[in-house]
Design a protein around this motif. Structure first.
Motif, short mmCIF file in Angstrom:
data_model
loop_
_atom_site.label_atom_id
_atom_site.label_comp_id
_atom_site.label_asym_id
_atom_site.label_seq_id
_atom_site.Cartn_x
_atom_site.Cartn_y
_atom_site.Cartn_z
N ASP A 153 0.70 -1.56 0.21
CA ASP A 153 -0.10 0.17 -0.01
C ASP A 153 0.87 1.16 0.20
N GLU A 154 2.07 1.12 0.71
CA GLU A 154 2.89 2.45 0.69
C GLU A 154 3.57 2.90 -0.77
N LEU A 155 3.97 1.30 -0.97
CA LEU A 155 4.72 1.15 -2.41
C LEU A 155 3.11 2.46 -3.39
N THR A 159 1.93 1.91 -11.88
CA THR A 159 1.70 0.78 -11.05
C THR A 159 2.77 0.01 -10.14
N VAL A 160 2.69 -0.35 -9.21
CA VAL A 160 3.62 -0.91 -8.28
C VAL A 160 4.26 -1.76 -8.99
N ALA A 161 4.01 -2.52 -9.88
CA ALA A 161 4.83 -3.11 -10.30
C ALA A 161 5.12 -2.35 -11.33
N GLN A 162 5.38 -1.06 -11.73
CA GLN A 162 5.90 -0.58 -12.77
C GLN A 162 6.89 0.07 -11.68
N ALA A 213 8.33 -0.50 -8.76
CA ALA A 213 9.18 -2.09 -8.88
C ALA A 213 10.30 -1.86 -9.27
N PHE A 214 9.97 -1.93 -10.78
CA PHE A 214 11.22 -2.45 -12.33
C PHE A 214 12.01 -0.89 -12.43
N ALA A 215 11.55 -0.47 -11.86
CA ALA A 215 11.95 1.65 -12.21
C ALA A 215 13.19 1.62 -10.82
N TRP A 216 12.54 0.99 -9.89
CA TRP A 216 13.92 1.15 -8.65
C TRP A 216 14.88 -0.25 -9.29
N VAL A 217 14.61 -0.97 -9.19
CA VAL A 217 15.04 -2.24 -9.79
C VAL A 217 16.25 -1.90 -11.05
N LEU A 218 15.84 -0.93 -11.73
CA LEU A 218 16.76 -0.11 -13.17
C LEU A 218 17.77 0.50 -12.06
N SER A 219 17.12 1.34 -11.29
CA SER A 219 18.25 3.15 -10.78
C SER A 219 19.32 2.25 -9.97
N GLY A 235 8.32 -11.51 -13.09
CA GLY A 235 7.92 -12.23 -13.31
C GLY A 235 6.47 -12.57 -13.43
N ALA A 236 5.78 -12.98 -14.51
CA ALA A 236 4.04 -12.78 -14.80
C ALA A 236 3.97 -14.35 -15.18
N ARG A 237 3.04 -14.66 -15.20
CA ARG A 237 1.85 -15.18 -16.04
C ARG A 237 0.98 -14.60 -17.02
N ARG A 238 1.24 -14.30 -17.57
CA ARG A 238 0.32 -13.48 -18.50
C ARG A 238 0.89 -12.40 -19.06
N ARG A 239 0.70 -11.93 -20.63
CA ARG A 239 1.80 -10.88 -21.31
C ARG A 239 1.34 -9.31 -20.89
N GLU A 240 0.36 -9.01 -20.31
CA GLU A 240 -0.13 -8.48 -19.79
C GLU A 240 0.51 -7.33 -18.31
N GLN A 241 1.10 -8.66 -17.75
CA GLN A 241 1.18 -8.18 -16.56
C GLN A 241 3.07 -8.11 -16.95
N LEU A 242 3.51 -8.73 -18.13
CA LEU A 242 4.43 -7.85 -18.25
C LEU A 242 4.47 -6.62 -19.38
N GLN A 243 3.82 -7.25 -19.97
CA GLN A 243 3.41 -5.06 -21.21
C GLN A 243 3.63 -4.96 -19.78
N GLU A 244 2.88 -4.82 -18.41
CA GLU A 244 2.64 -3.20 -17.38
C GLU A 244 4.20 -3.51 -16.86
N ALA A 245 4.73 -4.49 -16.15
CA ALA A 245 6.21 -4.21 -15.57
C ALA A 245 6.65 -3.06 -16.26
N LEU A 246 6.72 -3.89 -17.80
CA LEU A 246 8.11 -2.99 -18.49
C LEU A 246 8.09 -1.25 -18.33
N GLY A 247 5.91 -1.70 -18.16
CA GLY A 247 5.89 0.34 -18.50
C GLY A 247 6.90 1.05 -17.44
N GLY A 248 8.10 0.90 -16.31
CA GLY A 248 8.52 1.19 -15.74
C GLY A 248 10.09 1.23 -16.37
N ILE A 249 10.22 0.99 -17.82
CA ILE A 249 11.59 1.15 -18.36
C ILE A 249 11.80 2.23 -18.40
#
Length: 106
Positions: free
Chosen positions: A21-23, A33-36, A38-44, A54-68
């Motif tokens: 919830d804090e994130l 999104t929280v996934a984005q 998290a992804f942006a933080w790791v990239l930093s 970790g994604a089970r569906r293509r939509e989840q992968l696309q969402e997280a990749l928005g953090g690029i």
């Protein structure tokens, strides 16, 4: 599977959802999104660090990749690190038998 993992049970789950919830509050301020976040933080963390998604569906992968394309400034990085300090998650990653085999958790 998560129903059997200590981090997703009882008080551990409630504690860990509060961390998310804090994130989410930080993500909402960035219109992300929280996934984005998290992804942006790791990239930093540096050019020698590669985020794994970790994604089970293509939509989840696309969402997280928005953090690029998500730029985090120093204040936002501090907010994230304050919201999610090392060892903030409650509960072990796995049950006791599996934890006994992990060198990284010792």
């Amino acid at each position: 599977m998560r129903a059997h993992l200590p981090r997703f049970q009882g008080e551990n789950l409630r504690h860990n959802l509060a961390l998310v919830d804090e994130l989410r509050r930080i993500a909402d301020a960035k219109q992300a999104t929280v996934a984005q976040i998290a992804f942006a933080w790791v990239l930093s963390r540096g050019k020698d660090i590669v985020p794994l998604i970790g994604a089970r569906r293509r939509e989840q992968l696309q969402e997280a990749l928005g953090g690029i394309d998500l730029a985090l400034d120093e204040q936002e990085l501090e907010q994230i690190e304050h919201a999610m300090p090392p060892d903030a998650a409650a509960g072990d990653r796995y049950g006791a038998p599996q934890m006994a085999h992990l060198d990284s958790e010792r």
